[in-house]
Design a protein around this motif. Structure first.
Motif, PDB file in Angstrom:
ATOM      1  N   VAL A  37       8.846  16.208   1.329  1.00 11.33           N
ATOM      2  CA  VAL A  37       9.816  14.557   0.259  1.00 11.33           C
ATOM      3  C   VAL A  37       8.427  13.495   0.381  1.00 11.33           C
ATOM      4  N   SER A  38       7.958  13.332  -1.046  1.00 18.24           N
ATOM      5  CA  SER A  38       7.045  12.063  -0.898  1.00 18.24           C
ATOM      6  C   SER A  38       7.750  10.780  -1.121  1.00 18.24           C
ATOM      7  N   GLN A  39       7.701  10.114  -0.522  1.00 15.28           N
ATOM      8  CA  GLN A  39       8.820   9.099  -0.945  1.00 15.28           C
ATOM      9  C   GLN A  39       7.654   7.648  -0.802  1.00 15.28           C
ATOM     10  N   VAL A  40       7.476   7.591  -1.883  1.00 17.85           N
ATOM     11  CA  VAL A  40       6.320   6.579  -2.693  1.00 17.85           C
ATOM     12  C   VAL A  40       5.978   5.074  -2.879  1.00 17.85           C
ATOM     13  N   ASN A  41       5.588   3.900  -1.963  1.00 22.52           N
ATOM     14  CA  ASN A  41       5.550   3.099  -2.690  1.00 22.52           C
ATOM     15  C   ASN A  41       5.336   2.968  -3.786  1.00 22.52           C
ATOM     16  N   THR A  42       5.834   0.761  -3.953  1.00 17.27           N
ATOM     17  CA  THR A  42       5.302   0.325  -5.090  1.00 17.27           C
ATOM     18  C   THR A  42       3.609  -0.038  -4.815  1.00 17.27           C
ATOM     19  N   ILE A  43       3.480  -0.385  -6.650  1.00 14.15           N
ATOM     20  CA  ILE A  43       2.172  -0.630  -5.991  1.00 14.15           C
ATOM     21  C   ILE A  43       2.017  -2.646  -6.808  1.00 14.15           C
ATOM     22  N   SER A  44       2.930  -1.938  -7.197  1.00 15.36           N
ATOM     23  CA  SER A  44       3.187  -3.547  -7.934  1.00 15.36           C
ATOM     24  C   SER A  44       2.908  -4.276  -6.204  1.00 15.36           C
ATOM     25  N   ASN A  45       3.981  -6.198  -6.827  1.00 13.84           N
ATOM     26  CA  ASN A  45       3.786  -6.843  -5.534  1.00 13.84           C
ATOM     27  C   ASN A  45       5.154  -6.828  -4.958  1.00 13.84           C
ATOM     28  N   ARG A  46       6.098  -5.960  -5.018  1.00 13.72           N
ATOM     29  CA  ARG A  46       7.216  -5.620  -4.606  1.00 13.72           C
ATOM     30  C   ARG A  46       7.701  -5.118  -3.626  1.00 13.72           C
ATOM     31  N   ALA A  47       6.713  -4.726  -2.752  1.00 13.98           N
ATOM     32  CA  ALA A  47       6.446  -3.898  -1.765  1.00 13.98           C
ATOM     33  C   ALA A  47       7.477  -4.298  -0.670  1.00 13.98           C
ATOM     34  N   ARG A  48       8.216  -3.369  -0.918  1.00 14.45           N
ATOM     35  CA  ARG A  48       9.298  -3.837   0.593  1.00 14.45           C
ATOM     36  C   ARG A  48       8.588  -4.167   1.911  1.00 14.45           C
TER      37      ARG A  48
END
Ligand code: FE2
Ligand code: FE2
Length: 273
Positions: A221-232
């Motif tokens: 499972v590749s659950q990927v981060n955002t590349i926006s400024n909304r990374a958790r």
């Protein structure tokens, strides 16, 4: 080894980070990857200007390599059709016009087959959840959708990496503790039953990569981060590069480095196929 880039949650609009997008665009122009997969949330608010920006990005990806995309919950104008009341087609009008007419594309490329499932349906009877704030956010998959993806993957040429792409996170987030799908843990079994080797998903805005095993079968499972400024959790934006051969699958996380002004190698994971 073939390579696939897995991006998600670019969120054109206020959360978009131009430097992040430019760094990915530079790689697309260099034709760095053999396949591009983008697992939804192209826009922040479903606005035309946001779709227009997203279209330019997707056009560049398509000029760079075979590209497969699906909508995220932010790309669905759910207010048009709540509980089946209203014109369902309006929910996807912007996405279909600007990004892709096909909401569940299948991609066959050398060495890899990607089947996708649209998990973003707005507020429907089958998406209802006990968490009010998740009403228009949560993902759902009907049995026929799982079966359809399984059928598509079963037609993959022998030896191809079989990839299933969803928008919503299949695994609960490490920080959020939230499941992306109404099926919660049962979604893992349903995904496994499609015969996939790899699941690509996003939505949770936190990277989580692991291999799941069930009854002697396994999938990455590749659950990927955002590349926006909304990374958790204030973690840096990141995306994943997958490469594979007959024996293994490797996922490399490319993480934003503010000092370098670019994405750089962070972690990597290798799993036996
Ligand atoms: Fe998102
Ligand atoms: Fe999302």
């Amino acid at each position: 080894m073939p390579t696939l880039v897995h991006l998600s949650d670019i969120h054109f609009g206020p959360p978009q980070v131009p430097a992040h997008v430019a760094a990915v665009e530079r790689r697309l122009r260099e034709k760095r990857w053999d396949v591009v997969a983008i697992s939804g949330d192209f826009t922040q608010r479903n606005f035309r200007g946001q779709f227009r920006q997203a279209k330019a990005f997707v056009d560049l990806a398509r000029a760079s390599a075979p590209t497969v995309v699906i909508p995220g919950n932010h790309d669905v104008a759910w207010w048009w059709c709540v509980g089946g009341l209203g014109p369902r087609a309006m929910m996807y009008r912007g996405y279909r016009k600007w990004i892709s007419a096909d909401l569940e594309p299948v991609l066959h490329a050398p060495g890899v087959t990607v089947a996708s499932i649209n998990t973003s349906h707005g507020i429907q009877w089958h998406t209802l959840t006990s968490r009010p704030r998740d009403l228009s956010v949560v993902g759902a998959v009907r049995p026929a959708q799982w079966a359809g993806a399984g059928h598509s993957l079963s037609s993959a040429p022998p030896g191809n990496l079989r990839v299933l792409m969803l928008h919503h996170n299949l695994l609960a987030g490490n920080l959020s503790r939230r499941w992306g799908l109404t099926a919660r843990a049962a979604g893992i079994d349903a995904a496994m039953a499609t015969g996939c080797d790899v699941v690509l998903c996003g939505h949770d805005h936190e990277a989580r990569v692991e291999q799941v095993e069930r009854d002697g079968r396994r999938m990455v499972v590749s659950q990927v981060n955002t590349i926006s400024n909304r990374a958790r959790g204030g973690l840096p934006a990141s995306f994943h590069e997958l490469s594979w051969d007959a024996a293994q699958v490797t996922v490399r996380q490319q993480q934003w480095d503010a000092a370098a002004g670019d994405f750089v190698d962070a972690r990597s994971w290798s799993f036996a196929r």
